[in-house]
Design a protein around this motif. Structure first.
Motif, PDB file in Angstrom:
ATOM      1  N   PRO B  97      77.298  26.558 -20.484  1.00  0.00           N
ATOM      2  CA  PRO B  97      76.684  27.879 -20.409  1.00  0.00           C
ATOM      3  C   PRO B  97      75.575  28.030 -21.438  1.00  0.00           C
ATOM      4  O   PRO B  97      75.524  27.304 -22.436  1.00  0.00           O
ATOM      5  CB  PRO B  97      77.838  28.838 -20.708  1.00  0.00           C
ATOM      6  N   GLU B  98      74.726  29.006 -21.173  1.00  0.00           N
ATOM      7  CA  GLU B  98      73.564  29.239 -22.024  1.00  0.00           C
ATOM      8  C   GLU B  98      73.960  29.392 -23.496  1.00  0.00           C
ATOM      9  O   GLU B  98      73.285  28.891 -24.397  1.00  0.00           O
ATOM     10  CB  GLU B  98      72.861  30.503 -21.521  1.00  0.00           C
ATOM     11  N   SER B  99      75.085  30.072 -23.737  1.00  0.00           N
ATOM     12  CA  SER B  99      75.471  30.396 -25.115  1.00  0.00           C
ATOM     13  C   SER B  99      75.823  29.162 -25.935  1.00  0.00           C
ATOM     14  O   SER B  99      75.930  29.232 -27.156  1.00  0.00           O
ATOM     15  CB  SER B  99      76.660  31.346 -25.098  1.00  0.00           C
ATOM     16  N   ALA B 100      76.001  28.007 -25.252  1.00  0.00           N
ATOM     17  CA  ALA B 100      76.336  26.789 -25.994  1.00  0.00           C
ATOM     18  C   ALA B 100      75.125  26.197 -26.700  1.00  0.00           C
ATOM     19  O   ALA B 100      75.269  25.310 -27.537  1.00  0.00           O
ATOM     20  CB  ALA B 100      76.934  25.757 -25.044  1.00  0.00           C
ATOM     21  N   HIS B 101      73.917  26.682 -26.338  1.00  0.00           N
ATOM     22  CA  HIS B 101      72.714  26.101 -26.931  1.00  0.00           C
ATOM     23  C   HIS B 101      72.587  26.487 -28.400  1.00  0.00           C
ATOM     24  O   HIS B 101      72.910  27.603 -28.790  1.00  0.00           O
ATOM     25  CB  HIS B 101      71.473  26.540 -26.159  1.00  0.00           C
ATOM     26  N   ASP B 102      72.083  25.541 -29.163  1.00  0.00           N
ATOM     27  CA  ASP B 102      72.002  25.739 -30.611  1.00  0.00           C
ATOM     28  C   ASP B 102      71.137  26.937 -30.991  1.00  0.00           C
ATOM     29  O   ASP B 102      71.385  27.607 -31.993  1.00  0.00           O
ATOM     30  CB  ASP B 102      71.443  24.480 -31.272  1.00  0.00           C
ATOM     31  N   SER B 103      70.098  27.221 -30.185  1.00  0.00           N
ATOM     32  CA  SER B 103      69.198  28.321 -30.523  1.00  0.00           C
ATOM     33  C   SER B 103      69.871  29.675 -30.326  1.00  0.00           C
ATOM     34  O   SER B 103      69.353  30.684 -30.765  1.00  0.00           O
ATOM     35  CB  SER B 103      67.930  28.248 -29.673  1.00  0.00           C
ATOM     36  N   LEU B 104      71.010  29.687 -29.645  1.00  0.00           N
ATOM     37  CA  LEU B 104      71.707  30.958 -29.420  1.00  0.00           C
ATOM     38  C   LEU B 104      73.049  30.973 -30.145  1.00  0.00           C
ATOM     39  O   LEU B 104      73.973  31.682 -29.753  1.00  0.00           O
ATOM     40  CB  LEU B 104      71.914  31.194 -27.915  1.00  0.00           C
ATOM     41  N   GLY B 105      73.162  30.137 -31.128  1.00  0.00           N
ATOM     42  CA  GLY B 105      74.369  30.162 -31.942  1.00  0.00           C
ATOM     43  C   GLY B 105      75.416  29.137 -31.557  1.00  0.00           C
ATOM     44  O   GLY B 105      76.461  29.044 -32.200  1.00  0.00           O
ATOM     45  N   GLY B 106      75.157  28.332 -30.516  1.00  0.00           N
ATOM     46  CA  GLY B 106      76.106  27.286 -30.138  1.00  0.00           C
ATOM     47  C   GLY B 106      75.911  26.046 -31.002  1.00  0.00           C
ATOM     48  O   GLY B 106      75.109  26.024 -31.930  1.00  0.00           O
ATOM     49  N   ASP B 107      76.640  24.990 -30.675  1.00  0.00           N
ATOM     50  CA  ASP B 107      76.478  23.771 -31.472  1.00  0.00           C
ATOM     51  C   ASP B 107      76.569  22.519 -30.613  1.00  0.00           C
ATOM     52  O   ASP B 107      76.803  21.430 -31.119  1.00  0.00           O
ATOM     53  CB  ASP B 107      77.544  23.730 -32.574  1.00  0.00           C
ATOM     54  N   LEU B 108      76.363  22.662 -29.292  1.00  0.00           N
ATOM     55  CA  LEU B 108      76.579  21.528 -28.392  1.00  0.00           C
ATOM     56  C   LEU B 108      75.610  20.388 -28.673  1.00  0.00           C
ATOM     57  O   LEU B 108      76.017  19.232 -28.823  1.00  0.00           O
ATOM     58  CB  LEU B 108      76.451  21.990 -26.933  1.00  0.00           C
ATOM     59  N   VAL B 109      74.319  20.699 -28.758  1.00  0.00           N
ATOM     60  CA  VAL B 109      73.326  19.638 -28.931  1.00  0.00           C
ATOM     61  C   VAL B 109      73.542  18.937 -30.271  1.00  0.00           C
ATOM     62  O   VAL B 109      73.560  17.708 -30.350  1.00  0.00           O
ATOM     63  CB  VAL B 109      71.897  20.213 -28.833  1.00  0.00           C
ATOM     64  N   ARG B 110      73.740  19.739 -31.304  1.00  0.00           N
ATOM     65  CA  ARG B 110      73.918  19.147 -32.628  1.00  0.00           C
ATOM     66  C   ARG B 110      75.171  18.267 -32.668  1.00  0.00           C
ATOM     67  O   ARG B 110      75.164  17.165 -33.213  1.00  0.00           O
ATOM     68  CB  ARG B 110      73.999  20.251 -33.691  1.00  0.00           C
ATOM     69  N   ALA B 111      76.247  18.759 -32.037  1.00  0.00           N
ATOM     70  CA  ALA B 111      77.489  17.977 -32.029  1.00  0.00           C
ATOM     71  C   ALA B 111      77.285  16.637 -31.332  1.00  0.00           C
ATOM     72  O   ALA B 111      77.783  15.603 -31.786  1.00  0.00           O
ATOM     73  CB  ALA B 111      78.595  18.775 -31.336  1.00  0.00           C
ATOM     74  N   LEU B 112      76.506  16.633 -30.237  1.00  0.00           N
ATOM     75  CA  LEU B 112      76.276  15.387 -29.504  1.00  0.00           C
ATOM     76  C   LEU B 112      75.366  14.458 -30.296  1.00  0.00           C
ATOM     77  O   LEU B 112      75.596  13.246 -30.331  1.00  0.00           O
ATOM     78  CB  LEU B 112      75.672  15.691 -28.135  1.00  0.00           C
ATOM     79  N   VAL B 113      74.334  15.015 -30.919  1.00  0.00           N
ATOM     80  CA  VAL B 113      73.423  14.185 -31.719  1.00  0.00           C
ATOM     81  C   VAL B 113      74.200  13.533 -32.855  1.00  0.00           C
ATOM     82  O   VAL B 113      74.050  12.339 -33.129  1.00  0.00           O
ATOM     83  CB  VAL B 113      72.253  15.042 -32.257  1.00  0.00           C
ATOM     84  N   GLU B 114      75.070  14.314 -33.481  1.00  0.00           N
ATOM     85  CA  GLU B 114      75.850  13.760 -34.591  1.00  0.00           C
ATOM     86  C   GLU B 114      76.839  12.708 -34.096  1.00  0.00           C
ATOM     87  O   GLU B 114      77.088  11.709 -34.768  1.00  0.00           O
ATOM     88  CB  GLU B 114      76.583  14.891 -35.323  1.00  0.00           C
ATOM     89  N   ALA B 115      77.378  12.913 -32.895  1.00  0.00           N
ATOM     90  CA  ALA B 115      78.340  11.938 -32.358  1.00  0.00           C
ATOM     91  C   ALA B 115      77.659  10.603 -32.072  1.00  0.00           C
ATOM     92  O   ALA B 115      78.244   9.544 -32.264  1.00  0.00           O
ATOM     93  CB  ALA B 115      78.984  12.484 -31.092  1.00  0.00           C
ATOM     94  N   LEU B 116      76.415  10.657 -31.606  1.00  0.00           N
ATOM     95  CA  LEU B 116      75.710   9.402 -31.324  1.00  0.00           C
ATOM     96  C   LEU B 116      75.340   8.690 -32.620  1.00  0.00           C
ATOM     97  O   LEU B 116      75.438   7.467 -32.718  1.00  0.00           O
ATOM     98  CB  LEU B 116      74.451   9.676 -30.496  1.00  0.00           C
ATOM     99  N   GLY B 117      74.949   9.476 -33.642  1.00  0.00           N
ATOM    100  CA  GLY B 117      74.572   8.871 -34.914  1.00  0.00           C
ATOM    101  C   GLY B 117      73.377   7.959 -34.754  1.00  0.00           C
ATOM    102  O   GLY B 117      72.431   8.268 -34.031  1.00  0.00           O
TER     103      GLY B 117
END
Lengths: 109, 211
Positions: B97-117
């Motif tokens: 959902p839209e709310s998962a995006h980092d710009s709206l207070g979510g952390d999905l993208v950041r969590a995935l970027v960190e998981a890939l390392g």
């Protein structure tokens, strides 16, 4: 329209695929050593086979993976689909001349 | 990745956004046939493209964030937070959902970027790449069958399956979310054409059936 069985996605319409030309055209081991003629033959000269022809296809609308296909250029019958890097399935048959793998121009037509 | 840190006022940013088919919203509403087939756009879903070898360590770490990576064509995985679609043997699309995006207070993208390392692979924020159409109703399959060569019969195409294909000659992902509901993910630039194509395809069901 051809119905092509993508190794990853199963049978799909031909419109989902793109053609990649003749398969098994190996990159020259030492390109610097080639004459202009040999280099042009590597780049541009391809077989124009009547019958079973090994060619590359990519499932561009689906999984975006390349694979090889052995297709009859007369009947359009798809005889085999195999992974990139695998040898042509009918290579061992004596009646098929596949010297094209290394020297496209040298292949007997 | 471009910096998409939380702006000072997310509401201002959100109000300024226009989804690719927002201009068709009234037409979608008037073109929907109550109880038969309905079309609407679900704008601004968070989408993240992943490319990783699912058997690697990075693949396992990413799978723990997304709730698993699908194994084969058509499969999906995930939980209530995000759904992961199979695009290729090493390519996946996470839809949330839209709310998962980092710009709206979510952390999905950041969590995935960190998981890939630093491992081989990529995690790319593709939220603006595609939009989402929801086509639902008892005639939804008939509408799609006019322009999609896949076998959409329920025995072959089950709910909880997503396939990349062409709909009305437009490359799109087709995700069957329920027995009579589909989500279509066309790229943004195709949204206008595909939206109008679907409306045209739906039009006959507004008229009484000719026996």
């Amino acid at each position: 329209m051809l119905l092509i069985s993508c190794p990853n996605c199963g049978p799909r319409d031909e419109t989902e695929f793109h053609y990649g030309g003749q398969a098994h055209v190996a990159y020259p081991e030492n390109p610097d050593a080639l004459t202009d003629r040999q280099w042009a033959e590597y780049l541009f000269y391809r077989d124009n086979t009547k019958g079973a022809f090994a060619e590359r296809w990519v499932h561009s609308t689906g999984c975006r993976q390349w694979f090889n296909m052995l297709r009859d250029t007369v009947s359009y019958d798809i005889q085999a689909i195999y992974k990139m890097g695998q040898p042509r399935p009918d290579m061992e048959r004596a009646d098929v001349n596949t010297s094209a793998a290394t020297t496209p121009e040298g292949a007997t037509k | 990745m471009a910096e998409t840190a939380t702006p000072a006022n997310p509401e201002t940013l959100r109000a300024a956004r226009r989804s690719p088919a927002s201009h068709l919203a009234p037409t979608f509403e008037s073109g929907s046939v109550a109880g038969t087939v309905a079309l609407k756009e679900i704008p601004f879903q968070t989408m993240v493209g992943i490319r990783v070898d699912r058997n690697s360590d990075a693949g396992a770490r990413l799978a723990s964030v997304t709730g698993g990576l699908p194994v084969a064509c058509g499969e999906i995985s995930g939980d209530e937070r995000a759904t992961t679609l199979w695009l290729g043997p090493d390519e996946f699309l996470v839809v949330a959902p839209e709310s998962a995006h980092d710009s709206l207070g979510g952390d999905l993208v950041r969590a995935l970027v960190e998981a890939l390392g630093d491992d081989p692979g990529q995690v790319v924020d593709l939220s603006a790449n595609r939009t989402t159409f929801e086509l639902s109703g008892i005639r939804a399959r008939d509408v799609l069958e006019k322009g999609c060569s896949l076998d959409l019969h329920p025995r072959a195409f089950r709910a909880g399956t997503a396939l990349a294909t062409e709909i009305g000659n437009i490359p799109a992902m087709l995700f069957k979310t329920g027995e009579d509901s589909f989500r279509i993910f066309p790229r943004a630039s195709f949204a206008d054409f595909l939206g109008r194509w679907l409306l045209d395809s739906m039009r006959e069901y507004a008229s009484p059936e000719v026996p």
